[in-house]
Motif scaffolding. Structure first.
Motif, PDB file in Angstrom:
ATOM      1  N   PHE A   3      41.120  46.075  47.472  1.00  0.00           N
ATOM      2  CA  PHE A   3      42.106  45.006  47.376  1.00  0.00           C
ATOM      3  C   PHE A   3      43.461  45.514  47.827  1.00  0.00           C
ATOM      4  N   ASN A   4      44.000  44.894  48.882  1.00  0.00           N
ATOM      5  CA  ASN A   4      45.384  45.142  49.287  1.00  0.00           C
ATOM      6  C   ASN A   4      46.260  44.231  48.445  1.00  0.00           C
ATOM      7  N   LEU A   5      47.040  44.825  47.563  1.00  0.00           N
ATOM      8  CA  LEU A   5      47.757  44.076  46.529  1.00  0.00           C
ATOM      9  C   LEU A   5      49.094  43.494  46.996  1.00  0.00           C
ATOM     10  N   GLN A   6      49.618  44.027  48.097  1.00  0.00           N
ATOM     11  CA  GLN A   6      50.952  43.633  48.575  1.00  0.00           C
ATOM     12  C   GLN A   6      51.966  43.681  47.427  1.00  0.00           C
ATOM     13  N   VAL A   7      51.892  44.763  46.647  1.00  0.00           N
ATOM     14  CA  VAL A   7      52.753  45.040  45.485  1.00  0.00           C
ATOM     15  C   VAL A   7      52.899  43.844  44.541  1.00  0.00           C
ATOM     16  N   GLY A   8      51.862  43.000  44.478  1.00  0.00           N
ATOM     17  CA  GLY A   8      51.881  41.880  43.540  1.00  0.00           C
ATOM     18  C   GLY A   8      52.599  40.647  44.038  1.00  0.00           C
ATOM     19  N   ILE A   9      52.769  40.520  45.350  1.00  0.00           N
ATOM     20  CA  ILE A   9      53.421  39.345  45.929  1.00  0.00           C
ATOM     21  C   ILE A   9      52.357  38.363  46.399  1.00  0.00           C
ATOM     22  N   SER A  10      52.371  37.165  45.873  1.00  0.00           N
ATOM     23  CA  SER A  10      51.440  36.132  46.302  1.00  0.00           C
ATOM     24  C   SER A  10      51.985  35.445  47.554  1.00  0.00           C
ATOM     25  N   THR A  11      51.153  35.354  48.597  1.00  0.00           N
ATOM     26  CA  THR A  11      51.555  34.711  49.847  1.00  0.00           C
ATOM     27  C   THR A  11      50.543  33.628  50.184  1.00  0.00           C
ATOM     28  N   ARG A  12      51.024  32.408  50.421  1.00  0.00           N
ATOM     29  CA  ARG A  12      50.128  31.276  50.669  1.00  0.00           C
ATOM     30  C   ARG A  12      50.416  30.578  51.990  1.00  0.00           C
ATOM     31  N   GLY A  55      54.114  52.533  42.643  1.00  0.00           N
ATOM     32  CA  GLY A  55      53.930  53.552  41.624  1.00  0.00           C
ATOM     33  C   GLY A  55      55.008  53.591  40.569  1.00  0.00           C
ATOM     34  N   GLY A  56      55.838  52.554  40.509  1.00  0.00           N
ATOM     35  CA  GLY A  56      56.880  52.495  39.485  1.00  0.00           C
ATOM     36  C   GLY A  56      58.260  52.667  40.070  1.00  0.00           C
ATOM     37  N   SER A  57      58.947  51.561  40.339  1.00  0.00           N
ATOM     38  CA  SER A  57      60.281  51.608  40.934  1.00  0.00           C
ATOM     39  C   SER A  57      61.031  50.342  40.541  1.00  0.00           C
ATOM     40  N   ASN A  62      60.016  48.952  37.327  1.00  0.00           N
ATOM     41  CA  ASN A  62      59.704  50.307  36.856  1.00  0.00           C
ATOM     42  C   ASN A  62      58.321  50.390  36.215  1.00  0.00           C
ATOM     43  N   ILE A  63      57.414  49.530  36.658  1.00  0.00           N
ATOM     44  CA  ILE A  63      56.034  49.546  36.186  1.00  0.00           C
ATOM     45  C   ILE A  63      55.166  50.226  37.243  1.00  0.00           C
ATOM     46  N   ASN A  64      54.459  51.274  36.837  1.00  0.00           N
ATOM     47  CA  ASN A  64      53.465  51.859  37.717  1.00  0.00           C
ATOM     48  C   ASN A  64      52.277  50.910  37.738  1.00  0.00           C
ATOM     49  N   GLN A  65      52.100  50.207  38.850  1.00  0.00           N
ATOM     50  CA  GLN A  65      51.083  49.152  38.907  1.00  0.00           C
ATOM     51  C   GLN A  65      49.666  49.708  38.799  1.00  0.00           C
ATOM     52  N   ILE A  66      49.448  50.934  39.226  1.00  0.00           N
ATOM     53  CA  ILE A  66      48.130  51.547  39.110  1.00  0.00           C
ATOM     54  C   ILE A  66      47.800  51.797  37.646  1.00  0.00           C
ATOM     55  N   ASP A  67      48.749  52.388  36.909  1.00  0.00           N
ATOM     56  CA  ASP A  67      48.541  52.628  35.480  1.00  0.00           C
ATOM     57  C   ASP A  67      48.381  51.318  34.724  1.00  0.00           C
ATOM     58  N   TYR A  68      49.194  50.340  35.069  1.00  0.00           N
ATOM     59  CA  TYR A  68      49.141  49.051  34.365  1.00  0.00           C
ATOM     60  C   TYR A  68      47.785  48.381  34.567  1.00  0.00           C
ATOM     61  N   LEU A  69      47.319  48.323  35.815  1.00  0.00           N
ATOM     62  CA  LEU A  69      46.050  47.665  36.097  1.00  0.00           C
ATOM     63  C   LEU A  69      44.882  48.427  35.472  1.00  0.00           C
ATOM     64  N   ASN A  85      57.709  57.370  49.694  1.00  0.00           N
ATOM     65  CA  ASN A  85      58.553  57.599  48.527  1.00  0.00           C
ATOM     66  C   ASN A  85      59.984  57.204  48.864  1.00  0.00           C
ATOM     67  N   LEU A  86      60.362  56.012  48.405  1.00  0.00           N
ATOM     68  CA  LEU A  86      61.733  55.537  48.611  1.00  0.00           C
ATOM     69  C   LEU A  86      62.551  55.640  47.331  1.00  0.00           C
ATOM     70  N   GLY A  87      62.199  56.620  46.518  1.00  0.00           N
ATOM     71  CA  GLY A  87      62.952  56.870  45.291  1.00  0.00           C
ATOM     72  C   GLY A  87      62.855  55.718  44.310  1.00  0.00           C
ATOM     73  N   ARG A  88      63.986  55.328  43.769  1.00  0.00           N
ATOM     74  CA  ARG A  88      64.003  54.257  42.772  1.00  0.00           C
ATOM     75  C   ARG A  88      63.735  52.884  43.375  1.00  0.00           C
ATOM     76  N   LEU A  89      63.811  52.762  44.702  1.00  0.00           N
ATOM     77  CA  LEU A  89      63.641  51.465  45.338  1.00  0.00           C
ATOM     78  C   LEU A  89      62.173  51.074  45.487  1.00  0.00           C
ATOM     79  N   ALA A  90      61.304  52.035  45.847  1.00  0.00           N
ATOM     80  CA  ALA A  90      59.896  51.713  46.091  1.00  0.00           C
ATOM     81  C   ALA A  90      59.064  52.987  46.063  1.00  0.00           C
ATOM     82  N   GLN A  91      57.868  52.855  45.518  1.00  0.00           N
ATOM     83  CA  GLN A  91      56.891  53.951  45.478  1.00  0.00           C
ATOM     84  C   GLN A  91      55.581  53.400  46.059  1.00  0.00           C
ATOM     85  N   HIS A  92      55.519  53.313  47.381  1.00  0.00           N
ATOM     86  CA  HIS A  92      54.409  52.665  48.084  1.00  0.00           C
ATOM     87  C   HIS A  92      53.182  53.566  48.029  1.00  0.00           C
TER      88      HIS A  92
END
Length: 261
Positions: A3-12, A55-57, A62-69, A85-92
């Motif tokens: 599953f490609n999650l697109q960081v939890g963004i729903s696109t329709r 990964g939490g940003s 600040n939720i690590n989506q892998i740990d949460y899921l 690794n974009l630091g606090r902005l994004a952890q792709h």
């Protein structure tokens, strides 16, 4: 499942890539509820490959989506591969959620510009171990070719293999790289349309398996949680592979005959 999650963004719709684009940088209250629903969906599976997870940003609250899921799905084991690794902005990241422990996990940086990677997890011991690869390939055909060649080198010595992920190409496009298919005992399952999620026209998300494994079910799930649809399979393991898994873990008794991925 892959599953490609697109960081939890729903696109329709295509226009939402523009109107919802801010969610790639800023948090969104609706994302938490969406992740909760995705976690419930994952409960029915043994191995889940995730692409484009955070990964939490800041953007994910600040939720690590892998740990949460993993927590929502009651998956005791999870692995994260941080690719951008974009630091606090994004952890792709890529992720792998599992119901059994892996004997070994390796992270591989794929050839080409930074930001693409593959996870290699080995379950069980010896020649009959199950090898699971999670990959997210580049968009460009030339870079894809290099990445498929790289994966072929990793996979060719192995016996029981599952490769799954957003490969950003169709089976027909993969077949243009003979080294990948001709040098491997690896077969694609039926091409299932998974992109775009709201009106699928292309099969970009795949589960490929060795001939030693047998597919009982294979399907695309009609879940509009992302711009991709999840793809899932039930795979029957050969007896020796199932025993190897059982010997490496006291979780599955008797030895598993099938795994849901």
């Amino acid at each position: 499942m892959t599953f490609n999650l697109q960081v939890g963004i729903s696109t329709r719709a295509y226009y939402q890539y523009l109107t919802n684009g801010w969610q790639h940088f800023l948090p969104n209250a609706k994302r938490s509820k969406r992740l909760e629903l995705i976690g419930e969906l994952l409960r029915g599976y043994d191995l889940v490959a995730l692409q484009e997870v955070d990964g939490g940003s800041f953007r994910s609250g600040n939720i690590n989506q892998i740990d949460y899921l993993a927590g929502r799905a009651d998956m005791p084991y999870r692995f994260q591969q941080l690719n951008r690794n974009l630091g606090r902005l994004a952890q792709h990241s890529n992720g792998l959620l599992c119901r059994l422990p892996a004997a070994r996990v390796e992270n591989h940086r794929l050839p080409g510009p930074p930001g693409r990677g593959a996870i290699h997890a080995r379950f069980g011991i010896g020649d009959d171990a199950l090898h699971v690869f999670v990959a997210h390939l580049a968009l460009g055909a030339k870079t894809q070719a290099r990445q498929l060649d790289y994966l072929s080198e990793l996979i060719s010595p192995l016996r029981h293999v599952v490769l799954m992920g957003d490969l950003n190409c169709t089976v027909e496009q993969m077949r243009k790289h003979p080294r990948f298919f001709e040098s491997l005992d690896l077969q694609p399952l039926e091409a299932l349309l998974s992109y775009p999620a709201w009106q699928p026209k292309r099969a970009l998300d795949h589960i490929l398996i060795s001939s030693t494994l047998t597919v009982r079910q294979y399907s695309v799930l009609d879940q509009l949680f992302s711009d991709h649809l999840p793809v899932a399979a039930e795979i029957e393991l050969p007896e020796a592979c199932a025993v190897a898994l059982d010997e490496a873990s006291d979780i599955w008794i008797p030895p598993p005959k099938t795994v849901l991925v």
